[in-house]
Design a protein around this motif. Structure first.
Motif, PDB file in Angstrom:
ATOM      1  N   ILE A   7      -0.844  -2.557  -3.225  1.00  0.00           N
ATOM      2  CA  ILE A   7      -0.447  -1.561  -2.318  1.00  0.00           C
ATOM      3  C   ILE A   7      -1.104  -0.426  -2.409  1.00  0.00           C
ATOM      4  CG2 ILE A   7       1.468  -1.231  -3.783  1.00  0.00           C
ATOM      5  CD1 ILE A   7       3.250  -0.323  -1.453  1.00  0.00           C
ATOM      6  N   LYS A   8      -1.337   0.423  -1.404  1.00  0.00           N
ATOM      7  CA  LYS A   8      -2.111   1.611  -1.677  1.00  0.00           C
ATOM      8  C   LYS A   8      -1.357   2.438  -0.696  1.00  0.00           C
ATOM      9  CE  LYS A   8      -6.601   3.836  -0.838  1.00  0.00           C
ATOM     10  NZ  LYS A   8      -7.725   3.917  -0.460  1.00  0.00           N
ATOM     11  N   TYR A   9      -0.952   3.633  -1.067  1.00  0.00           N
ATOM     12  CA  TYR A   9      -0.310   4.595  -0.157  1.00  0.00           C
ATOM     13  C   TYR A   9      -0.417   6.070  -0.747  1.00  0.00           C
ATOM     14  CZ  TYR A   9       3.816   5.307  -3.246  1.00  0.00           C
ATOM     15  OH  TYR A   9       4.660   5.604  -4.326  1.00  0.00           O
ATOM     16  N   ARG A  10      -0.168   6.969   0.269  1.00  0.00           N
ATOM     17  CA  ARG A  10      -0.226   8.533  -0.049  1.00  0.00           C
ATOM     18  C   ARG A  10       0.963   9.038   0.886  1.00  0.00           C
ATOM     19  NH1 ARG A  10      -5.445  11.543   0.047  1.00  0.00           N
ATOM     20  NH2 ARG A  10      -6.160  10.046  -1.498  1.00  0.00           N
ATOM     21  N   ALA A  98       2.431  10.177   5.888  1.00  0.00           N
ATOM     22  CA  ALA A  98       1.798   9.076   4.957  1.00  0.00           C
ATOM     23  C   ALA A  98       1.044   8.205   5.565  1.00  0.00           C
ATOM     24  CB  ALA A  98       3.158   8.359   4.337  1.00  0.00           C
ATOM     25  N   TYR A  99       0.709   7.417   4.717  1.00  0.00           N
ATOM     26  CA  TYR A  99      -0.355   6.144   5.186  1.00  0.00           C
ATOM     27  C   TYR A  99       0.138   5.305   4.057  1.00  0.00           C
ATOM     28  CZ  TYR A  99      -4.242   6.257   1.868  1.00  0.00           C
ATOM     29  OH  TYR A  99      -4.981   6.243   0.787  1.00  0.00           O
ATOM     30  N   ILE A 100       0.287   3.726   4.393  1.00  0.00           N
ATOM     31  CA  ILE A 100       0.201   2.739   3.505  1.00  0.00           C
ATOM     32  C   ILE A 100      -0.437   1.410   3.643  1.00  0.00           C
ATOM     33  CG2 ILE A 100       2.661   2.300   4.521  1.00  0.00           C
ATOM     34  CD1 ILE A 100       3.639   1.636   1.668  1.00  0.00           C
ATOM     35  N   GLU A 101      -0.803   0.932   2.786  1.00  0.00           N
ATOM     36  CA  GLU A 101      -1.633  -0.617   2.975  1.00  0.00           C
ATOM     37  C   GLU A 101      -1.133  -1.503   2.011  1.00  0.00           C
ATOM     38  OE1 GLU A 101      -5.880   2.180   3.613  1.00  0.00           O
ATOM     39  OE2 GLU A 101      -5.629   0.910   1.927  1.00  0.00           O
ATOM     40  N   PHE A 102      -1.032  -2.547   2.586  1.00  0.00           N
ATOM     41  CA  PHE A 102      -0.492  -3.932   1.788  1.00  0.00           C
ATOM     42  C   PHE A 102      -1.861  -4.739   1.805  1.00  0.00           C
ATOM     43  CE2 PHE A 102       3.190  -1.857   3.714  1.00  0.00           C
ATOM     44  CZ  PHE A 102       3.982  -1.880   2.622  1.00  0.00           C
ATOM     45  N   TYR A 103      -2.058  -5.471   0.580  1.00  0.00           N
ATOM     46  CA  TYR A 103      -3.170  -6.178   0.541  1.00  0.00           C
ATOM     47  C   TYR A 103      -2.725  -7.483   0.113  1.00  0.00           C
ATOM     48  CZ  TYR A 103      -6.371  -2.195   0.100  1.00  0.00           C
ATOM     49  OH  TYR A 103      -6.831  -0.791   0.529  1.00  0.00           O
ATOM     50  N   PHE A 106      -6.716  -9.336  -2.551  1.00  0.00           N
ATOM     51  CA  PHE A 106      -7.514  -8.234  -2.777  1.00  0.00           C
ATOM     52  C   PHE A 106      -8.154  -7.727  -1.610  1.00  0.00           C
ATOM     53  CE2 PHE A 106      -7.970 -10.984  -6.699  1.00  0.00           C
ATOM     54  CZ  PHE A 106      -7.381  -9.960  -7.537  1.00  0.00           C
ATOM     55  N   LEU A 107      -7.630  -8.298  -0.231  1.00  0.00           N
ATOM     56  CA  LEU A 107      -8.107  -7.641   1.051  1.00  0.00           C
ATOM     57  C   LEU A 107      -6.987  -7.147   1.665  1.00  0.00           C
ATOM     58  CD1 LEU A 107     -10.483 -10.788   2.243  1.00  0.00           C
ATOM     59  CD2 LEU A 107     -11.191  -8.756   0.984  1.00  0.00           C
ATOM     60  N   ILE A 108      -7.284  -5.921   2.365  1.00  0.00           N
ATOM     61  CA  ILE A 108      -6.207  -5.249   3.227  1.00  0.00           C
ATOM     62  C   ILE A 108      -5.763  -6.338   4.282  1.00  0.00           C
ATOM     63  CG2 ILE A 108      -8.072  -4.301   4.773  1.00  0.00           C
ATOM     64  CD1 ILE A 108      -6.266  -1.993   4.661  1.00  0.00           C
ATOM     65  N   LYS A 109      -4.527  -6.074   4.503  1.00  0.00           N
ATOM     66  CA  LYS A 109      -3.801  -6.996   5.541  1.00  0.00           C
ATOM     67  C   LYS A 109      -3.201  -6.114   6.402  1.00  0.00           C
ATOM     68  CE  LYS A 109      -1.082 -11.313   6.259  1.00  0.00           C
ATOM     69  NZ  LYS A 109      -0.234 -12.333   5.404  1.00  0.00           N
ATOM     70  N   GLU A 110      -1.974  -5.778   6.155  1.00  0.00           N
ATOM     71  CA  GLU A 110      -1.090  -4.860   7.102  1.00  0.00           C
ATOM     72  C   GLU A 110      -1.439  -3.295   6.730  1.00  0.00           C
ATOM     73  OE1 GLU A 110       2.992  -6.786   7.826  1.00  0.00           O
ATOM     74  OE2 GLU A 110       2.204  -7.065   6.058  1.00  0.00           O
ATOM     75  N   SER A 111      -1.280  -2.195   7.727  1.00  0.00           N
ATOM     76  CA  SER A 111      -1.512  -0.843   7.273  1.00  0.00           C
ATOM     77  C   SER A 111      -0.719  -0.065   8.401  1.00  0.00           C
ATOM     78  CB  SER A 111      -2.911  -0.351   7.040  1.00  0.00           C
ATOM     79  OG  SER A 111      -3.497  -0.726   8.494  1.00  0.00           O
TER      80      SER A 111
END
Length: 258
Positions: A7-10, A98-103, A106-111
């Motif tokens: 997960i990556k978000y801000r 905000a934005y948020i990404e789900f991996y 190791f590859l991005i999937k949902e964002s």
């Protein structure tokens, strides 16, 4: 960045919807108002008494998943960054949240990208395609000035079309707001780029003439020269669209045979 490879978000500081953002995949399933539902899905939510727009981006195909994971920022992150840049330039756009990404592997999937809701009255398409639209000439005049100002500030919106420009009427003063800003560049714009950016507004050349006439009044540029540039880019854009349609038909025929 959360210390987790999945997960990556801000989130904008001083915002009280962190729980909502972190659980966005589940929250997005809620039966709420859908603002757009085609390639991507956009929904309107109300959290703690405030309205927010959430855009769920379509899961990229494998090649783009690799690109967005290792070489280029995702559409969600670019939306967030570009919106903050627009705000710093005092250009109308719904405030970023905000934005948020789900991996996965190791590859991005949902964002997802989340912004505040802009309580607009119209989309630019309402004025462009309705010749009886109230105060249409004034809308075009103020829109041309708005476009000239964002060009002067170095904004090149790669998808400057009628659906990505919202506006509201404040007693005859029109407030414009840009959305869908992940495809955007910030640079010095010459008049080729300025006209290129406007070729997606509408295919109706007579309507474009009205807007370019007002644009030339505020810019001091020659109308015939600017229309010549715009017509060239409009023809190229229309041809590219036709080529894409032909290619899709060919691919469909090939797939049917298989």
């Amino acid at each position: 960045m959360v210390p987790n490879t999945r997960i990556k978000y801000r989130i904008i500081s001083n915002n009280d919807i962190e729980d909502f953002v972190l659980n966005i995949r589940e929250n997005f399933k809620a039966d709420v108002k859908v603002l757009y539902n085609q390639r991507n899905v956009i929904k309107l939510f109300k959290v703690n008494g405030k309205k927010y727009v959430v855009k769920s981006f379509k899961i990229p195909h494998l090649f783009n998943r690799i690109i967005y994971s290792f070489f280029r920022k995702s559409k969600a992150e670019r939306s967030y960054i570009n919106t903050k840049k627009l705000e710093s330039l005092n250009i109308g756009t719904p405030s970023p949240v905000a934005y948020i990404e789900f991996y996965s592997s190791f590859l991005i999937k949902e964002s997802f990208y989340i912004s505040e809701y802009f309580d607009f009255d119209y989309q630019m398409s309402d004025a462009l395609y309705d010749e009886t639209f109230n105060d249409r000439n004034s809308v075009f005049r103020q829109f041309a000035k708005f476009t000239y100002e964002i060009h002067n500030k170095g904004v090149f919106h790669s998808d400057y079309n009628h659906g990505n420009i919202l506006f509201k009427n404040n007693k005859g003063v029109y407030e414009f707001s840009l959305v869908d800003v992940n495809r955007m560049k910030f640079m010095t714009l010459n008049y080729n780029l300025r006209m290129k950016s406007m070729c997606r507004l509408t295919k109706d050349i007579d309507t474009l003439k009205l807007i370019i006439k007002d644009y030339c009044i505020v810019s001091g540029e020659n109308f015939d020269h600017q229309m010549s540039l715009l017509t060239k880019y409009l023809e190229k854009f229309n041809q590219n669209q036709e080529n894409k349609k032909i290619l899709k038909k060919i691919l469909k025929k090939i797939l049917r045979k298989k």
